[in-house]
Design a protein around this motif. Structure first.
Motif, short mmCIF file in Angstrom:
data_model
loop_
_atom_site.label_atom_id
_atom_site.label_comp_id
_atom_site.label_asym_id
_atom_site.label_seq_id
_atom_site.Cartn_x
_atom_site.Cartn_y
_atom_site.Cartn_z
N THR A 44 -10.84 -4.45 -46.15
CA THR A 44 -12.18 -4.93 -45.82
C THR A 44 -12.08 -6.10 -44.86
OG1 THR A 44 -12.30 -6.49 -47.69
CG2 THR A 44 -13.12 -4.24 -48.06
N GLU A 77 -14.80 -9.14 -43.58
CA GLU A 77 -16.15 -9.69 -43.71
C GLU A 77 -16.21 -11.06 -43.04
OE1 GLU A 77 -19.38 -10.85 -47.23
OE2 GLU A 77 -17.76 -9.41 -47.62
N ARG A 114 -19.32 -14.14 -41.87
CA ARG A 114 -20.73 -14.52 -41.97
C ARG A 114 -20.97 -15.88 -41.35
NH1 ARG A 114 -19.37 -15.20 -47.72
NH2 ARG A 114 -19.25 -17.45 -48.17
N LYS A 119 -23.71 -10.02 -49.51
CA LYS A 119 -24.44 -9.07 -48.68
C LYS A 119 -25.27 -8.11 -49.50
CE LYS A 119 -20.39 -5.97 -48.28
NZ LYS A 119 -20.92 -4.89 -49.13
N TYR A 131 -19.69 -6.82 -41.54
CA TYR A 131 -18.79 -6.22 -42.53
C TYR A 131 -18.23 -4.91 -42.00
CZ TYR A 131 -17.24 -4.03 -46.91
OH TYR A 131 -16.50 -3.41 -47.89
#
Length: 328
Positions: free
Chosen positions: A70, A72, A74, A120, A155
C-alpha cells in the motif's frame, strides 16, 4: 498547474484558464504525511510549490519505499475546506510521459479521498482509477472534486493480484506536487469565493459552484433550503412525520416535532408517543371495563374508542363515565 496552463493559453483561452484558477491552492505549504518514506524525500515535498525537476533525486518529489503493498499520502488543510478540484503531478524522470515511461506503472489504479479525519474510510471517495492504461493515464491529472473536508488522501495498493496489464507489482508514491483548489473560508462559493452559501444550508456548507445546499437545517427544504416543511412533516430535510396521536392529528412543530394542541385521549409526551391504559367505570353498573386503546376521541359529548380485541367502535356518553389514566 497554474504556471503550465498559462504557458499554453492565449487569446480567449487565457480568460478560461484564469477562471479555472480563481480558486486558491489550499494545500500549499500545509502539513503532509505518508505511510513510509524513501531516504529524505518526505511527504511535504509534494506541497512545496516546486515541480520543475521530476526526477527521483531532484529534491522536489515525495517518494515512498518500494516493495510495499500500500502507498498512502495525505495533506492536512488545517480545517474543513470547500474543495473544487485537485491536480496531481506525478514523477516522470524528466523524460516523455507515454506508455514507455516506467512511472506510469506505479501511478495506475490510484484513488483520492476527502475526509474530515485522517482515516480515508471516514470520508468520501472522490476518484478511483479503474480504466487508465499506461498509454492513456494523463500527467498531470486534474480531478473535479466538489466536496468539503480537512484531509485530501492519495492512496494506491497492490493487495489483490493478479493486477490489470501494465500495473506495477508493488505500490509506491512518486508525487511531485498535489494542489487542492477551493475556497479558503467555509460558507462561500463561486469562482472568487465571494458569494455566501444560503443561510439555511446544513452546517453552512453548499456546492462550491452552484451554491445549492448539500442538506438543510431543521424545518427547511429545497435546493437552497428556502421553503418550510409541508404540513405534517418536521425535522432536518423534513423527513419525519408528525404523530397522528397529536391533539390535532398530523400537525406539530416543524422544528421539534412536538404536538400542537396537546394529545389525543390515552396518549402523552411531547410527541404524544406514550400510550396509556384507559379504565372506564360506568357509573350505573358495578362492572369496570379495561381496554387498551388504539384511538380515542370525542364527538358530540360521547367518548369513542377502539377495543383492540375485536376492533369494534364503542360509544359511551361522557356524563356517564369517569376516566382514570395509568401509564403503561
Amino acid at each position: 498547474m497554474t504556471g503550465m496552463v498559462l504557458l499554453v493559453c492565449c487569446g480567449w483561452t487565457v480568460l478560461l484558464c484564469l477562471s479555472v484558477e480563481a480558486y486558491e491552492n489550499l494545500a500549499l505549504h500545509k502539513s503532509a504525511w505518508q505511510n513510509n518514506t524513501w531516504r529524505s524525500y518526505t511527504a511535504d515535498l509534494a506541497v512545496d510549490g516546486q515541480f520543475t525537476d521530476l526526477v527521483w533525486d531532484g529534491g522536489q518529489c515525495a517518494w515512498s519505499d518500494r516493495g510495499q503493498t500500500t502507498a498512502e499520502w495525505r495533506v492536512d488543510l488545517g480545517a474543513v475546506r470547500s474543495i473544487h478540484h485537485i491536480v496531481i503531478q506525478y514523477a516522470t524522470g524528466n523524460i516523455e510521459w507515454d506508455e514507455d515511461n516506467g512511472f506510469t506503472r506505479s501511478f495506475l489504479g490510484f484513488s483520492v479521498y476527502i475526509s474530515n479525519t485522517t482515516n480515508k474510510e471516514d470520508g468520501v471517495l472522490c476518484f478511483r482509477d479503474t480504466s487508465y492504461t499506461r498509454a492513456t493515464i494523463p500527467n498531470s491529472v486534474n480531478i473535479t472534486c466538489p466536496y468539503h473536508g480537512r484531509y485530501v488522501i492519495y492512496y494506491n495498493n497492490r493487495t489483490h493480484p493478479p493486477y490489470p496489464e501494465g500495473y506495477s507489482e508493488d505500490a509506491g508514491n512518486a508525487l511531485c506536487e498535489v494542489e487542492v483548489y477551493g475556497c479558503p473560508s467555509p460558507g462561500y462559493y463561486g469562482e472568487n469565493c465571494s458569494l455566501e452559501c444560503p443561510q439555511n444550508c446544513q452546517d453552512g456548507y453548499c456546492d462550491i459552484v452552484e451554491g445549492t445546499c448539500f442538506g438543510c437545517s431543521h424545518r427547511y427544504i429545497g435546493p437552497r433550503c428556502t421553503k418550510d416543511c409541508p404540513e405534517g412533516l418536521y425535522g432536518r430535510n423534513c423527513l419525519q412525520n408528525c404523530s397522528m396521536t397529536c391533539g390535532d392529528p398530523g400537525r406539530c412543530d416543524i422544528m421539534t416535532g412536538h404536538c400542537n394542541g396537546g394529545c389525543q385521549v390515552g396518549w402523552t409526551g411531547a410527541m404524544c408517543e406514550k400510550g396509556y391504559h384507559l379504565t372506564i367505570n360506568i357509573t350505573h353498573h358495578e362492572h369496570v371495563y379495561i381496554f387498551e386503546t388504539l384511538y380515542i376521541g370525542t364527538i358530540d359529548g360521547y367518548l369513542l374508542y377502539y377495543k383492540l380485541m375485536d376492533n369494534n367502535l364503542l360509544c359511551l356518553p361522557k356524563k356517564m363515565i369517569k376516566i382514570m389514566l395509568t401509564a403503561e
